[in-house]
Design an enzyme around this catalytic site. Structure first.
Site, short mmCIF file in Angstrom:
data_model
loop_
_atom_site.label_atom_id
_atom_site.label_comp_id
_atom_site.label_asym_id
_atom_site.label_seq_id
_atom_site.Cartn_x
_atom_site.Cartn_y
_atom_site.Cartn_z
CE LYS A 159 -4.12 1.71 2.40
NZ LYS A 159 -4.97 1.95 1.23
C1 LIG Z 1 -6.58 0.05 -3.89
C2 LIG Z 1 -7.33 -0.49 -2.72
N1 LIG Z 1 -7.93 -1.68 -2.83
C3 LIG Z 1 -8.63 -2.21 -1.81
C4 LIG Z 1 -8.77 -1.54 -0.61
C5 LIG Z 1 -9.52 -2.14 0.52
O1 LIG Z 1 -8.63 -2.56 1.54
P1 LIG Z 1 -9.05 -2.58 3.06
O2 LIG Z 1 -10.26 -3.43 3.15
O3 LIG Z 1 -7.89 -3.21 3.74
O4 LIG Z 1 -9.32 -1.21 3.48
C6 LIG Z 1 -8.16 -0.28 -0.46
C7 LIG Z 1 -8.27 0.45 0.79
O5 LIG Z 1 -7.30 0.66 1.46
C8 LIG Z 1 -7.42 0.24 -1.54
O6 LIG Z 1 -6.82 1.44 -1.44
#
Ligand SMILES: Cc1ncc(COP(=O)(O)O)c(C=O)c1O
Length: 325
Positions: A159
Site C-alpha cells: 500500500k
Molecule cells: C486500492 C485499494 N484496494 C482495496 C482496498 C480495501 O482494503 P481494506 O479493506 O484493507 O481497506 C483499499 C483500501 O485501502 C485500496 O486502497
C-alpha cells in the site's frame, strides 16, 4: 470532508499539535511517492471504542515497508500501541486511522536510501466514504479507461502512496463522467478492483472476487467478507473474472475500510440485479455491521478496544478476543 485541524499527531514517537505536524517541502516522499501507509477505523461500539482489525492493518504496513526496504524500529505490538496512544491522546470515540511511513528529508534524487524513514499516525473523525445512502441504494460505477498497475511494475500488494496516482486517475475520470466510482481492469483486461476498494460479484448464490494475482490490494475487509460469507454457508471463489461477468452479475458490491460494504447498482449504466442492494449483499453488510457495531460477540478477535476503562462493559469472551492494551 475537511479536517477539524485540532488534536495531536504522532510523529516518530512524539505527539505533536495538529498545526505543527509538518514536513519539509524537500522531503523525498513528496517528490517520488516513497511512502507506505494504512487506513483503518475505530468504531464506537456499545461496548466501547474498538479498532477494527488493527493488527492486520499494522501487519500489512510492515509488509508494505518490507517490499520497499523501509526499516523502522517498531514491531507489531509497538505499532498497535502507538495507534492506541494516539487515539487516546485525542480522546476520540470513533475515527479514521492513517499510519504512514515515508522517506523524509536529507537529499533529493531517485535513490531514497540516504533519506530517513520517518513515521506518523494521524487520526480524525470521518463518516461513510461513498455516503450513508449509498450503503442501501448502491452506487453507479464505470469501468475505467485506465488499467491497474501491471505485475512487476508498482507492487499492488504494497500500500504505497505511489499506487494512488493510478487510483486518482481512476477516481477523477469516474467523477468527471458522472459516476461515483471507477472499477479498474488489470493489464490482461480482467477485473481488478476499485480506486480504493475490492470488489465482489454474486452470481447464482456464489460469491466471486479477483485473486491477488489480478493486481489488487489484499484488502482486510475483503478477507472479513470471505470469512463472514463462508460462515453464512456461501461458497466463495477467488478467481480471475472477465469484464463481462460484471454486467451479468446478480449483485455486485465494493468492500474496503472506507467503503465498508457498498452495493454497486449499475456498471457502465447497465443496471445490476434490481438496481439496488441485493439480498446477499444485504446479508453480508448486516453481518459486517453487526461485528463493527458490537452487536454480536467478536468471535474472530477483530476488535481492539481502545480505552481499558470500558472493559467492564464487555463480556469475558469479548475481553479475551479483543486486545485491551
Ligand atoms: C486500492 C485499494 N484496494 C482495496 C482496498 C480495501 O482494503 P481494506 O479493506 O484493507 O481497506 C483499499 C483500501 O485501502 C485500496 O486502497
Amino acid at each position: 470532508m475537511g479536517f477539524p485541524g485540532t488534536g495531536t499527531i504522532w510523529m516518530n514517537g512524539t505527539l505533536v499539535p495538529w498545526k505543527d505536524a509538518t514536513i519539509h517541502i524537500a522531503s523525498h516522499v513528496i517528490h517520488y511517492g516513497t511512502g507506505v501507509f494504512e487506513g483503518a477505523r475505530c468504531y464506537a461500539t456499545p461496548r466501547g471504542s474498538a479498532c477494527f482489525r488493527l493488527d492486520a492493518h499494522m501487519r500489512r504496513l510492515q509488509h508494505s515497508a518490507t517490499i520497499y526496504r523501509m526499516a523502522y524500529p517498531l514491531d507489531l505490538d509497538g505499532w498497535i500501541a502507538a495507534v492506541l496512544e494516539t487515539i487516546r491522546a485525542n480522546g476520540l470515540k470513533a475515527c479514521y486511522i492513517r499510519p504512514l511511513l515515508y522517506r523524509g528529508y536529507e537529499t533529493l534524487g531517485v535513490n531514497p536510501l540516504s533519506n530517513p524513514v520517518d513515521a506518523a499516525i494521524v487520526v480524525w473523525e470521518w463518516g461513510a466514504y461513498l455516503g450513508a445512502e449509498a450503503l442501501e441504494q448502491g452506487v453507479d460505477v464505470k469501468i475505467s479507461t485506465w488499467a491497474r498497475m501491471a505485475p512487476n511494475t508498482l507492487p499492488a500488494m504494497a500500500k504505497c502512496t505511489a499506487n494512488y496516482a493510478n487510483s486518482a486517475l481512476v477516481k477523477v475520470e469516474a467523477v468527471a463522467d458522472g459516476y461515483a466510482e471507477g472499477l479498474v481492469l488489470d493489464v490482461s483486461g480482467h477485473v481488478s478492483e476499485g480506486s480504493g476498494q475490492n470488489v465482489f460479484v454474486v452470481r447464482d448464490g456464489t460469491l466471486y472476487t479477483p485473486p491477488l494475482g489480478s493486481s489488487i490490494l489484499a484488502g482486510i475487509t475483503r478477507d472479513c467478507i470471505i470469512t463472514l460469507a463462508r460462515g453464512l454457508g456461501l461458497t466463495v471463489a477467488e478467481t480471475v473474472l472477465p469484464r463481462e461477468s460484471l454486467y451479468i452479475a446478480d449483485e455486485l458490491f465494493f468492500v474496503g475500510t472506507e467503503a465498508e460494504v457498498t452495493p454497486i447498482r449499475s456498471i457502465d449504466r447497465i443496471v445490476i440485479g434490481s438496481g439496488r442492494r441485493g439480498p446477499v449483499t444485504e446479508a453480508l453488510q448486516g453481518a459486517f455491521f453487526d461485528v463493527i457495531n458490537g452487536k454480536v460477540p467478536d468471535t474472530h478477535g477483530w476488535l481492539t478496544y481502545v480505552y481499558p476503562a470500558e472493559d467492564a462493559l464487555r463480556t469475558p469472551i469479548e475481553t479475551a478476543a479483543g486486545t485491551s492494551r
